[in-house]
Scaffold this active site. Structure first.
Site, PDB file in Angstrom:
ATOM      1  N   LYS A  45       1.016  -1.305   0.138  1.00 55.87           N
ATOM      2  CA  LYS A  45      -0.180   0.067   0.052  1.00 55.87           C
ATOM      3  C   LYS A  45       0.782   1.268  -0.052  1.00 55.87           C
ATOM      4  CE  LYS A  45      -0.233  -0.112   5.110  1.00 55.87           C
ATOM      5  NZ  LYS A  45      -1.220  -0.870   6.278  1.00 55.87           N
ATOM      6  N   HIS A 172      -6.260  -7.185  12.937  1.00 56.82           N
ATOM      7  CA  HIS A 172      -5.147  -6.338  12.765  1.00 56.82           C
ATOM      8  C   HIS A 172      -4.892  -5.835  14.258  1.00 56.82           C
ATOM      9  CE1 HIS A 172      -1.972  -3.989  11.060  1.00 56.82           C
ATOM     10  NE2 HIS A 172      -2.628  -2.825  11.402  1.00 56.82           N
ATOM     11  N   MET A 323      11.257  25.384  -0.206  1.00 58.96           N
ATOM     12  CA  MET A 323      10.351  24.443  -0.845  1.00 58.96           C
ATOM     13  C   MET A 323      11.078  23.396  -1.569  1.00 58.96           C
ATOM     14  SD  MET A 323       7.082  24.908  -3.369  1.00 58.96           S
ATOM     15  CE  MET A 323       5.950  25.870  -2.314  1.00 58.96           C
TER      16      MET A 323
HETATM   17  C1  LIG Z   1      -0.430  -1.816   6.745  1.00 54.60           C
HETATM   18  C2  LIG Z   1      -0.987  -2.976   7.195  1.00 54.60           C
HETATM   19  C3  LIG Z   1      -0.287  -4.242   7.495  1.00 54.60           C
HETATM   20  C4  LIG Z   1       1.108  -4.044   7.441  1.00 54.60           C
HETATM   21  O1  LIG Z   1       1.787  -3.840   8.640  1.00 54.60           O
HETATM   22  P1  LIG Z   1       3.012  -3.579   8.914  1.00 54.60           P
HETATM   23  O2  LIG Z   1       3.441  -3.113  10.322  1.00 54.60           O
HETATM   24  O3  LIG Z   1       3.729  -2.342   8.046  1.00 54.60           O
HETATM   25  O4  LIG Z   1       3.942  -4.940   8.762  1.00 54.60           O
HETATM   26  C5  LIG Z   1      -0.979  -5.394   7.596  1.00 54.60           C
HETATM   27  N1  LIG Z   1      -2.373  -5.354   7.757  1.00 54.60           N
HETATM   28  C6  LIG Z   1      -3.189  -4.377   7.785  1.00 54.60           C
HETATM   29  C7  LIG Z   1      -4.596  -4.352   7.896  1.00 54.60           C
HETATM   30  C8  LIG Z   1      -2.527  -3.277   7.554  1.00 54.60           C
HETATM   31  O5  LIG Z   1      -3.353  -2.011   7.190  1.00 54.60           O
END
Ligand SMILES: *Cc1c(COP(=O)(O)O)cnc(C)c1O
Length: 393
Positions: A45, A172, A323
């Site tokens: 991402k 998460h 800048m």
């Molecule tokens: C960004 C994200 C991750 C990755 O997390 P890291 O700490 O960079 O490994 C995993 N799961 C979700 C849902 C995320 O948004």
């Protein structure tokens, strides 16, 4: 070949991305999990945390990743358009009205609401089911269902609908990067129970996943069928405090460099930059760098005592960062065009992403993300320039 690639940008500030490092970081994690059959999702991402989503995705796939994670549907579409055919999951919310588009491009989405599913059903065709991953909120307080009964209802709905392919169940962690593991442990236990409930209903979900980089690196015995590897695929520790606990060495993939645009000797009492906040105390050699806050090199780098490396030595920023440019104080006269390292290694010295994050009182994640698209990315594989990405021409 090389000189042709070098023509793709016309400024002397650039990011170097070591694709081999990304590949090796992913491979190390893959090796840690391969006997368990746990798959690795590479999280790319935010343009691969500023490294370049497509390039990072490709390197991660070479390293053993089998799934890609992005935040928004647009990012998934970008990868598909560039030819990536591997499974992709959108971790954020997708509009239910875009469900058919996602399904047609074989992009899996995150779901956490019955209303959403019913709305999505109205746009989906039964011959092209949408792959969904059900998100449960076990303590992050961000996206996801909290209530167990609701999780059961939604799970049964997905399971029974011909429009959806129940591909994943996930949560998460909020604190997996902290030494104290009590909160993480509570989240983990709660998630384990949820996955058990689905099993009890006879719903089998191919991808059950909870671990981010921190959890994947620290608790390999607690993974389900997939781990989501983000920050550490880029060679960065999820937090400074768990750096010593990591099971293998991470290789940073990102370096930020520029060159001296002008070098001049200023006599005592001369002011530098907007606001004239810095005044030379004696004869001083001042170097002007062609990088500024529009490149993501924000003003706090100078106000918080930042330095760069030049010929292996530290040189401090002086005056406010503008800048497009900023100034440093040199220990001696230097040639214009000399390479200056803002993040990375120079001879036996280095300025790490963690050093820079500490300087700005933030986390390493934020630093590469904010280095703007105006800074071209140069991709190296095995030390050889493989490609250049300069999105602004
Ligand atoms: C960004 C994200 C991750 C990755 O997390 P890291 O700490 O960079 O490994 C995993 N799961 C979700 C849902 C995320 O948004």
């Amino acid at each position: 070949m090389q000189s042709e690639l070098m023509n793709a940008y016309y400024r002397d500030t650039w990011v170097e991305i070591n694709l081999t490092a990304i590949e090796r970081n992913v491979r190390s994690l893959y090796e840690l999990y391969k006997d368990k059959g746990t798959e690795v999702m590479a999280v790319v991402k935010a343009d691969g945390y500023g490294h370049g989503a497509y390039e990072a995705a490709q390197a991660s796939l070479v390293g053993g990743a089998t799934f890609l994670g992005v935040a928004i549907l647009d990012e998934a579409i970008e990868l598909r358009r560039k030819g990536i055919t591997e499974p992709i999951l959108v971790l954020g919310r997708t509009r239910p009205t875009d469900a058919a588009l996602a399904a047609s491009m074989k992009i899996a989405v995150t779901v956490f609401s019955l209303t959403w599913l019913k709305e999505a059903e109205t746009v989906l065709k039964s011959n092209e089911p949408l792959s969904v991953h059900l998100k449960c909120d076990t303590g992050m307080g961000r996206l996801g269902l909290i209530d167990q009964a609701e999780i059961e209802t939604v799970s049964l709905f997905i399971h029974q609908s011909e429009h959806f392919d129940f591909e994943g169940l996930y949560t998460h962690f909020a604190t997996a990067d902290e030494i104290e593991i009590e909160y993480y442990d509570e989240q983990f236990q709660q998630f384990k129970e949820l996955s058990k409930i689905l099993e009890d209903h006879g719903i089998s979900v191919p991808y059950v996943h909870c671990a981010n980089s921190a959890a994947a690196l620290r608790f390999p015995e607690r993974a389900f069928s997939m781990v989501r590897f983000g920050i550490s695929m880029y060679g960065l520790s999820p937090s400074p405090e768990i750096k010593e606990l990591l099971p293998f060495k991470l290789e940073p993939a990102f370096a930020l460099k520029t060159t001296l645009a002008q070098v001049k000797k200023l006599p005592e009492g001369k002011a530098i930059s907007y606001g004239a906040t810095y005044v030379t105390k004696q004869d001083e050699w001042i170097g002007t760098l062609p990088i500024g806050y529009a490149d993501g090199w924000i003003r706090s780098h100078s106000t918080n005592g930042g330095t760069v490396l030049i010929d292996g030595e530290e040189a401090p920023f002086v005056g406010r960062i503008c800048m497009d440019q900023c100034m440093i104080r040199l220990s001696a006269q230097k040639h214009e065009g000399t390479v200056v390292t803002l993040i990375g290694v120079d001879q036996s010295s280095s300025i790490t992403m963690d050093d820079v994050a500490k300087r700005l009182e933030t986390i390493n994640y934020e630093i590469p993300c904010v280095i703007s698209k105006r800074v071209p990315r140069l991709y190296y594989r095995d030390g050889i320039l493989a490609s250049v990405k300069n999105p602004i021409q």
